[in-house]
Design an enzyme around this catalytic site. Sequence first.
Site, PDB file in Angstrom:
ATOM      1  N   ARG A 163       8.231  64.306 -58.117  1.00 52.75           N
ATOM      2  CA  ARG A 163       8.738  63.512 -57.373  1.00 52.75           C
ATOM      3  C   ARG A 163       7.913  63.139 -56.194  1.00 52.75           C
ATOM      4  NH1 ARG A 163      12.737  65.038 -53.141  1.00 52.75           N
ATOM      5  NH2 ARG A 163      12.606  67.191 -53.924  1.00 52.75           N
ATOM      6  N   TYR A 164       6.720  64.094 -56.057  1.00 54.29           N
ATOM      7  CA  TYR A 164       5.792  63.695 -55.004  1.00 54.29           C
ATOM      8  C   TYR A 164       4.437  63.280 -55.893  1.00 54.29           C
ATOM      9  CZ  TYR A 164       9.068  66.014 -52.064  1.00 54.29           C
ATOM     10  OH  TYR A 164      10.106  66.618 -51.243  1.00 54.29           O
TER      11      TYR A 164
ATOM     12  N   ARG B 116       2.349  66.955 -56.459  1.00 59.60           N
ATOM     13  CA  ARG B 116       3.229  68.141 -57.045  1.00 59.60           C
ATOM     14  C   ARG B 116       4.007  67.754 -58.063  1.00 59.60           C
ATOM     15  NH1 ARG B 116       5.340  68.838 -51.048  1.00 59.60           N
ATOM     16  NH2 ARG B 116       4.522  66.593 -50.990  1.00 59.60           N
TER      17      ARG B 116
ATOM     18  N   CYS C  64      19.555  82.667 -64.438  1.00 56.71           N
ATOM     19  CA  CYS C  64      18.990  83.340 -63.022  1.00 56.71           C
ATOM     20  C   CYS C  64      19.448  84.421 -62.993  1.00 56.71           C
ATOM     21  CB  CYS C  64      19.689  82.462 -61.720  1.00 56.71           C
ATOM     22  SG  CYS C  64      18.943  80.872 -61.574  1.00 56.71           S
TER      23      CYS C  64
ATOM     24  N   CYS D 179      23.727  81.739 -57.295  1.00 62.83           N
ATOM     25  CA  CYS D 179      23.956  81.593 -55.878  1.00 62.83           C
ATOM     26  C   CYS D 179      24.899  80.419 -55.764  1.00 62.83           C
ATOM     27  CB  CYS D 179      22.542  81.022 -55.094  1.00 62.83           C
ATOM     28  SG  CYS D 179      21.322  82.142 -55.592  1.00 62.83           S
TER      29      CYS D 179
ATOM     30  N   CYS E  99      23.462  77.075 -54.782  1.00 62.88           N
ATOM     31  CA  CYS E  99      22.312  76.470 -55.475  1.00 62.88           C
ATOM     32  C   CYS E  99      22.434  74.899 -55.430  1.00 62.88           C
ATOM     33  CB  CYS E  99      22.301  76.949 -56.956  1.00 62.88           C
ATOM     34  SG  CYS E  99      21.070  76.349 -57.955  1.00 62.88           S
TER      35      CYS E  99
ATOM     36  N   ARG F 123      20.463  73.267 -57.502  1.00 64.95           N
ATOM     37  CA  ARG F 123      20.240  72.540 -58.792  1.00 64.95           C
ATOM     38  C   ARG F 123      21.265  73.147 -59.875  1.00 64.95           C
ATOM     39  NH1 ARG F 123      14.392  73.878 -59.566  1.00 64.95           N
ATOM     40  NH2 ARG F 123      13.893  71.947 -58.636  1.00 64.95           N
TER      41      ARG F 123
ATOM     42  N   ASP G  54      21.502  71.231 -48.898  1.00 63.28           N
ATOM     43  CA  ASP G  54      21.337  69.882 -49.781  1.00 63.28           C
ATOM     44  C   ASP G  54      22.850  69.281 -49.869  1.00 63.28           C
ATOM     45  OD1 ASP G  54      18.831  69.678 -49.957  1.00 63.28           O
ATOM     46  OD2 ASP G  54      18.647  71.286 -51.546  1.00 63.28           O
TER      47      ASP G  54
ATOM     48  N   ASP H 202      15.770  68.204 -47.444  1.00 59.94           N
ATOM     49  CA  ASP H 202      15.678  67.554 -48.520  1.00 59.94           C
ATOM     50  C   ASP H 202      16.295  66.303 -48.507  1.00 59.94           C
ATOM     51  OD1 ASP H 202      14.154  67.109 -50.744  1.00 59.94           O
ATOM     52  OD2 ASP H 202      14.184  68.987 -51.500  1.00 59.94           O
TER      53      ASP H 202
ATOM     54  N   LYS I 180      11.306  65.981 -48.919  1.00 56.42           N
ATOM     55  CA  LYS I 180      11.581  67.025 -47.717  1.00 56.42           C
ATOM     56  C   LYS I 180      10.990  66.449 -46.549  1.00 56.42           C
ATOM     57  CE  LYS I 180      11.452  70.994 -50.530  1.00 56.42           C
ATOM     58  NZ  LYS I 180      10.723  70.504 -51.763  1.00 56.42           N
TER      59      LYS I 180
HETATM   60  C1  LIG Z   1      10.152  71.497 -52.789  1.00 52.48           C
HETATM   61  C2  LIG Z   1       9.633  70.688 -53.802  1.00 52.48           C
HETATM   62  C3  LIG Z   1       8.190  70.541 -53.816  1.00 52.48           C
HETATM   63  C4  LIG Z   1       7.243  71.350 -52.960  1.00 52.48           C
HETATM   64  O1  LIG Z   1       7.573  70.757 -51.668  1.00 52.48           O
HETATM   65  P1  LIG Z   1       6.741  71.334 -50.391  1.00 52.48           P
HETATM   66  O2  LIG Z   1       7.108  70.780 -49.076  1.00 52.48           O
HETATM   67  O3  LIG Z   1       5.154  71.078 -50.746  1.00 52.48           O
HETATM   68  O4  LIG Z   1       6.989  72.936 -50.430  1.00 52.48           O
HETATM   69  C5  LIG Z   1       7.538  69.819 -54.955  1.00 52.48           C
HETATM   70  N1  LIG Z   1       8.380  69.240 -56.054  1.00 52.48           N
HETATM   71  C6  LIG Z   1       9.797  69.151 -55.815  1.00 52.48           C
HETATM   72  C7  LIG Z   1      10.377  68.523 -56.932  1.00 52.48           C
HETATM   73  C8  LIG Z   1      10.480  70.092 -54.958  1.00 52.48           C
HETATM   74  O5  LIG Z   1      11.603  69.964 -54.815  1.00 52.48           O
HETATM   75  S1  SF4 Z   2      19.224  79.211 -55.726  1.00 48.18           S
HETATM   76 FE1  SF4 Z   2      19.696  78.413 -57.901  1.00 48.18          FE
HETATM   77  S2  SF4 Z   2      17.717  78.544 -59.142  1.00 48.18           S
HETATM   78 FE2  SF4 Z   2      17.589  79.811 -57.062  1.00 48.18          FE
HETATM   79  S3  SF4 Z   2      18.218  81.792 -57.962  1.00 48.18           S
HETATM   80 FE3  SF4 Z   2      20.152  81.140 -56.894  1.00 48.18          FE
HETATM   81  S4  SF4 Z   2      21.341  80.009 -58.729  1.00 48.18           S
HETATM   82 FE4  SF4 Z   2      19.188  80.272 -59.213  1.00 48.18          FE
END
Ligand SMILES: *Cc1c(COP(=O)(O)O)cnc(C)c1O
Ligand code: SF4
Length: 358
Positions: A97-98, A101, A110, A114, A117, A119, A280, A317, A324
């Site tokens: 996405r970046y 990174r 997990c 949570c 979460c 995701r 989010d 984000d 972010k």
């Molecule tokens: C959060 C995230 C990052 C890292 O972001 P930083 O601002 O560098 O901490 C990198 N890739 C993805 C997909 C993310 O969600």
């Molecule tokens: S926030 Fe989501 S990915 Fe992270 S520990 Fe909790 S359930 Fe797992």
Amino acid sequence: MDEKGQSHGRGSMAVKAFARKQGIVLTEKEQAWEKDGTSPPFGVSTYYASLITPSDSDDPIRRQILPTSCEMMYSPGESEDPLAEEEHSVTSRLIHRYAERVAFLVTDACAVYCRHCFRRRFTGTQRGPATTEDIIAAARYVGAHQEVKEILFTGGDMFTLSNEKIDALIGEFRAVRPDLIIRLCSRVPVVLPSRITDGLMAVMKKHSSAPFFLMVQFNHPRELTAQSREATARFIDAGIPVFNQSVLLRGVNDDAGILEELCNGLLAARIKPYYLFQGDLVEGTAHLRVPLEKGLALVKELRRRLSGLAMPVYAVDLPEGGGKVPVDSMYLKGRDSDGAWVFETPDGGERRYRDPEV
Ligand SMILES: *Cc1c(COP(=O)(O)O)cnc(C)c1O
Ligand code: SF4
């Protein structure tokens, strides 16, 4: 309960059995959580459950793990995948996405699930760990994309894998890109500290020339126990810096005194408070989100009370994969006629972030 000392399952039956075991009387909203096999899972380690005060229905640990009927309510602006991760997937488990990174979804499992979460479209879906083919495909991708400087091992939680699998995973990426910065993203030191074993630390030691960073998620000072501090200290003592990413959660840590105690406690444990995330826009999480204006006021108060070192960056984000950004005047442009917050993305685009309806 399985051999790892976990309670988990999908329906309200699992929640009710857990509550009975813990001596927790479920609230009406907790009781009304009735969902079928497609719902986000419920799961909690025995250790993390032991931090709950059973008689307190507003307990901050309980709020992070016990589902309520509020999760069935979807709010305007929410989506299943607000960060558009599916769209940015370049192999089956790799998100790019970046530019510099990438994030690799090591597994969907997990140690606790949570309620907030972001995701949750993926976590606890029983897809299992990345296969050897998934890992090889992702390693090949970063090998071919030298502009990628950093990889995040995330999920799910990588420390739910066996030591052998973790060793193999790190080895595959190190073989093609020994220069790659590796972020180990895990809530296990917080929620299942007994998993940070000698065997796991031996794997870390084996790859000790790797530039590792451990990213954990403490959300409340009560999570800073002797056990969790000892688990994170093992990484620090092995030369791996530890950073914390908290999520700002209504009824958990949306209070200046609690955040102050959390950040000072983290720093005392040699953990750098890195991000404080605005929630989010994930489906069914509005009841856990804090209005942005309140978040801004909290952070302003924290600035007064905390040292620069103890101060996290308040960040959001942005929806639709905007990226972010810190919540500050550089990126926050104001509100539109509907009351939604207007942000500028790092790329100069624009995204709207909607507060929960209260
Ligand atoms: C959060 C995230 C990052 C890292 O972001 P930083 O601002 O560098 O901490 C990198 N890739 C993805 C997909 C993310 O969600
Ligand atoms: S926030 Fe989501 S990915 Fe992270 S520990 Fe909790 S359930 Fe797992």
